[in-house]
Structure formats: C-alpha cells, structure tokens
Design a protein around this motif. Structure first.
Motif, PDB file in Angstrom:
ATOM      1  N   MET A   1     -90.372 -94.428  -2.573  1.00  0.00           N
ATOM      2  CA  MET A   1     -90.336 -95.635  -1.753  1.00  0.00           C
ATOM      3  C   MET A   1     -89.511 -95.337  -0.500  1.00  0.00           C
ATOM      4  N   SER A   2     -89.982 -95.805   0.619  1.00  0.00           N
ATOM      5  CA  SER A   2     -89.311 -95.500   1.881  1.00  0.00           C
ATOM      6  C   SER A   2     -87.978 -96.238   1.995  1.00  0.00           C
ATOM      7  N   SER A   3     -87.102 -95.677   2.813  1.00  0.00           N
ATOM      8  CA  SER A   3     -85.804 -96.321   3.017  1.00  0.00           C
ATOM      9  C   SER A   3     -85.970 -97.671   3.718  1.00  0.00           C
ATOM     10  N   ARG A   4     -87.009 -97.799   4.562  1.00  0.00           N
ATOM     11  CA  ARG A   4     -87.254 -99.089   5.215  1.00  0.00           C
ATOM     12  C   ARG A   4     -87.621-100.150   4.188  1.00  0.00           C
ATOM     13  N   VAL A   5     -88.435 -99.772   3.233  1.00  0.00           N
ATOM     14  CA  VAL A   5     -88.797-100.726   2.174  1.00  0.00           C
ATOM     15  C   VAL A   5     -87.552-101.153   1.426  1.00  0.00           C
ATOM     16  N   GLU A   6     -86.676-100.210   1.141  1.00  0.00           N
ATOM     17  CA  GLU A   6     -85.426-100.542   0.441  1.00  0.00           C
ATOM     18  C   GLU A   6     -84.548-101.457   1.286  1.00  0.00           C
ATOM     19  N   LEU A  21     -90.496-110.056  -6.078  1.00  0.00           N
ATOM     20  CA  LEU A  21     -90.570-109.476  -4.746  1.00  0.00           C
ATOM     21  C   LEU A  21     -91.357-108.180  -4.810  1.00  0.00           C
ATOM     22  N   GLU A  22     -92.437-108.129  -4.063  1.00  0.00           N
ATOM     23  CA  GLU A  22     -93.223-106.903  -3.917  1.00  0.00           C
ATOM     24  C   GLU A  22     -93.314-106.591  -2.437  1.00  0.00           C
ATOM     25  N   ILE A  23     -93.074-105.336  -2.087  1.00  0.00           N
ATOM     26  CA  ILE A  23     -93.170-104.915  -0.697  1.00  0.00           C
ATOM     27  C   ILE A  23     -94.016-103.648  -0.651  1.00  0.00           C
ATOM     28  N   THR A  24     -95.007-103.652   0.228  1.00  0.00           N
ATOM     29  CA  THR A  24     -95.880-102.501   0.399  1.00  0.00           C
ATOM     30  C   THR A  24     -95.765-102.002   1.826  1.00  0.00           C
ATOM     31  N   ASP A  25     -95.578-100.701   1.972  1.00  0.00           N
ATOM     32  CA  ASP A  25     -95.557-100.072   3.286  1.00  0.00           C
ATOM     33  C   ASP A  25     -96.983 -99.632   3.599  1.00  0.00           C
ATOM     34  N   HIS A  42     -95.678-101.147   9.390  1.00  0.00           N
ATOM     35  CA  HIS A  42     -96.485-102.292   8.976  1.00  0.00           C
ATOM     36  C   HIS A  42     -96.231-102.521   7.482  1.00  0.00           C
ATOM     37  N   PHE A  43     -95.847-103.739   7.125  1.00  0.00           N
ATOM     38  CA  PHE A  43     -95.476-104.035   5.750  1.00  0.00           C
ATOM     39  C   PHE A  43     -96.149-105.309   5.265  1.00  0.00           C
ATOM     40  N   TYR A  44     -96.310-105.397   3.936  1.00  0.00           N
ATOM     41  CA  TYR A  44     -96.840-106.596   3.298  1.00  0.00           C
ATOM     42  C   TYR A  44     -95.864-106.971   2.191  1.00  0.00           C
ATOM     43  N   ALA A  45     -95.522-108.247   2.101  1.00  0.00           N
ATOM     44  CA  ALA A  45     -94.579-108.689   1.076  1.00  0.00           C
ATOM     45  C   ALA A  45     -95.089-109.935   0.365  1.00  0.00           C
ATOM     46  N   THR A  46     -94.864-109.972  -0.927  1.00  0.00           N
ATOM     47  CA  THR A  46     -95.042-111.176  -1.722  1.00  0.00           C
ATOM     48  C   THR A  46     -93.652-111.566  -2.190  1.00  0.00           C
ATOM     49  N   ILE A  76     -89.644-102.768  12.028  1.00  0.00           N
ATOM     50  CA  ILE A  76     -90.832-103.489  11.567  1.00  0.00           C
ATOM     51  C   ILE A  76     -91.657-103.905  12.771  1.00  0.00           C
ATOM     52  N   HIS A  77     -92.878-103.413  12.826  1.00  0.00           N
ATOM     53  CA  HIS A  77     -93.804-103.844  13.883  1.00  0.00           C
ATOM     54  C   HIS A  77     -94.605-105.053  13.405  1.00  0.00           C
ATOM     55  N   ALA A  78     -95.024-105.021  12.134  1.00  0.00           N
ATOM     56  CA  ALA A  78     -95.829-106.111  11.592  1.00  0.00           C
ATOM     57  C   ALA A  78     -95.425-106.371  10.140  1.00  0.00           C
ATOM     58  N   LEU A  79     -95.312-107.648   9.808  1.00  0.00           N
ATOM     59  CA  LEU A  79     -94.993-108.055   8.442  1.00  0.00           C
ATOM     60  C   LEU A  79     -95.914-109.199   8.052  1.00  0.00           C
ATOM     61  N   SER A  80     -96.779-108.933   7.098  1.00  0.00           N
ATOM     62  CA  SER A  80     -97.623-109.985   6.521  1.00  0.00           C
ATOM     63  C   SER A  80     -96.972-110.385   5.219  1.00  0.00           C
ATOM     64  N   MET A  81     -97.071-111.668   4.877  1.00  0.00           N
ATOM     65  CA  MET A  81     -96.402-112.081   3.651  1.00  0.00           C
ATOM     66  C   MET A  81     -97.055-113.284   2.988  1.00  0.00           C
ATOM     67  N   LYS A  82     -96.817-113.364   1.684  1.00  0.00           N
ATOM     68  CA  LYS A  82     -97.044-114.572   0.902  1.00  0.00           C
ATOM     69  C   LYS A  82     -95.650-115.023   0.528  1.00  0.00           C
TER      70      LYS A  82
END
Length: 95
Positions: A1-6, A21-25, A42-46, A76-82
């Motif tokens: 897992m990337s340090s940014r995700v952490e 919490l789920e985060i996808t790079d 670019h990341f996606y989070a629930t 972070i350039h883009a963050l999509s989330m639920k």
C-alpha cells in the motif's frame, strides 16, 4: 500500500473515526493525465462514519476534504468517494 494511501487513511480516521474505510489508489490508470504528470494521485474512498449523520452529501465531502486539507493541493489530484452513514451502509447490503 502506498504511503499516500496510508496518509489519507490516517487523516480520515483521525477526523471522522470511520466504522469502515476503503481507499484505492487508481493513479496508474491515469498515467499521462495532467494531474498524474504533476505528481498528484487519483484515489477512490468508501467512508462510513457516524459523523455523516444529518449531513448532506456536499457537507460530507467537505468534511473529508477538510481532513485532507493540504494533501488536496499536492498529493491528491482527484478523489472520488462514497460517504455513508452507518445506516446507509447497512441498507446497501455492505458489510
């Protein structure tokens, strides 16, 4: 897992105390994109948090953006989330 995700995980956990919490790079899928070339990912989070109770979707997103503050300008350039309340998460059949 990337340090940014952490880093994202730590900030969201500290600010919103999520139950889930789920985060996808997804940065690799955006190679060559202007945001990717400048170093932003670019990341996606629930995110499931009781802190979202009574809040509109816009308010919830602002809460997340506030937790990530300076990361939204560089890492972070883009963050999509639920962004769901516990009862919304339960209703959607997620665990």
């Amino acid at each position: 897992m990337s340090s940014r995700v952490e880093q994202i995980r730590e900030r969201i956990q500290g600010a919103l105390e999520p139950l889930h919490l789920e985060i996808t790079d997804d940065s690799a899928s955006h190679a060559g994109h202007a945001g990717a070339t400048s170093g932003g990912g670019h990341f996606y989070a629930t995110i499931v948090s009781a802190a979202f109770d009574g809040k509109s979707p816009v308010q919830r997103h602002r809460m997340v953006y506030s937790a990530l503050d300076d990361m939204m300008h560089n890492e972070i350039h883009a963050l999509s989330m639920k962004a769901l309340t516990p009862s919304e998460h339960q209703t959607t059949g997620n665990s």
